[in-house]
Structure formats: C-alpha cells, structure tokens
Design an enzyme around this catalytic site. Structure first.
Site, mmCIF file in Angstrom:
data_model
loop_
_atom_site.group_PDB
_atom_site.id
_atom_site.type_symbol
_atom_site.label_atom_id
_atom_site.label_comp_id
_atom_site.label_asym_id
_atom_site.label_seq_id
_atom_site.Cartn_x
_atom_site.Cartn_y
_atom_site.Cartn_z
ATOM 1 N N CYS A 30 48.047 -8.958 12.483
ATOM 2 C CA CYS A 30 48.153 -7.493 12.489
ATOM 3 C C CYS A 30 49.592 -7.073 12.766
ATOM 4 O O CYS A 30 50.127 -6.160 12.140
ATOM 5 C CB CYS A 30 47.243 -6.886 13.563
ATOM 6 N N CYS A 47 46.124 -9.343 17.901
ATOM 7 C CA CYS A 47 46.039 -9.982 16.589
ATOM 8 C C CYS A 47 47.441 -10.223 16.014
ATOM 9 O O CYS A 47 48.136 -9.268 15.649
ATOM 10 C CB CYS A 47 45.217 -9.082 15.671
#
Length: 160
Positions: free
Chosen positions: A57, A54
């Site tokens: 993230c 991600c």
C-alpha cells in the site's frame, strides 16, 4: 431434471449481476463526514482500499498520487479508504501526511464498506463508472502496476 436446471441457473445468476457501489458516508482525515456522491469522478472513480501496516500500500500511494495529478482533469477521481482498526488508526493521519496523499482519504474503521464490497486484501483498487458499477478490480501492488492502472484508465476513458 428441472431441479438441476434451476439449481444451475441459480448458481450462474451472480455472474450476471454487476457489482455496484452505492452512496456511502465515511469520515475523512479531519473527522468530517463525506459521501461517495460528492467525491466521485465525473467519468471514473478509483477507490483504493489500504492500511498503514501494508507495505505494498505504501508503495502504491505515491504512484496513485501521480495518477491522480495526471487524470484528475480527465474526469477521474481517486478516493483512498483506510481500513486500519482501532489499534493502528492513530497512524493514518501521520502516514497520509508523510506520503503527501493528494486525494481524499476516508476512514473505514469498522471495515463496513470493505466488507460490503467483498475486499479481501490490501491494497485493492476498484474502478467505478458513473453509474456506480464496478468495472475493474486490481489487487496487490508490484513494480509495473502503475502502468497497468494507466492502461486500464485509458481504455475505460475511451467509453466516455
């Protein structure tokens, strides 16, 4: 008429139930079993659900490190919960080291906690009060979100 009222009340009932974080156990990056009770903050706890693949993230984690350093002494704890599956779990420790994550990271490889808390996207940050109630949820991460998180922390800390 009674049926419609009862049906309407049943549909509205979930709106009045506060979501709770119950004590959970997961393994940390050193394969030790850790539980929420031992890791939670004195005043507030941020739980960050993330994955190695991600990109938002990876942008959020350095900001969370900064927030962690700034708010730890104020009774705020951050717990990272990685939700990588078996195919990418081997990347968690190296990425955690390269991002120099300062707060505890737990592994939710079967996504049981993620599913229990109805987390649908990464990253998702939840704020939990001392009673275990989820009081704030933030999904995704873009430029400026660190300021949004700090503002919410400051607002909530006034209650404690």
């Amino acid at each position: 008429m009674k049926t419609h009222i009862i049906t309407s009340l049943m549909l509205l009932l979930p709106c009045f139930i506060t979501a709770q974080v119950v004590d959970f156990e997961l393994k940390d990056l050193k394969n030790n079993i850790r539980n929420y009770t031992e890791l939670k903050g004195e005043k507030l706890t941020l739980i960050d659900f993330w994955a190695t693949w991600c990109k938002p993230c990876k942008k959020a984690i350095p900001e969370l490190n900064s927030i962690y350093k700034e708010y730890k002494e104020k009774g705020v704890e951050i717990i990272g919960v990685n939700c990588d599956g078996p195919r990418s779990i081997s990347k968690v420790v190296p990425l955690s080291r390269s991002l120099n994550i300062q707060y505890p990271v737990l592994i939710d490889i079967d996504t049981a906690l993620k599913n229990e808390l109805n987390i649908f996207q990464f990253p998702t940050l939840i704020m939990v009060n001392p009673s275990g109630e989820i009081i704030w949820i933030h999904e995704g991460f873009v430029s400026g979100d660190a300021a949004v998180i700090r503002k919410e922390l400051d607002k909530q800390l006034k209650s404690y």
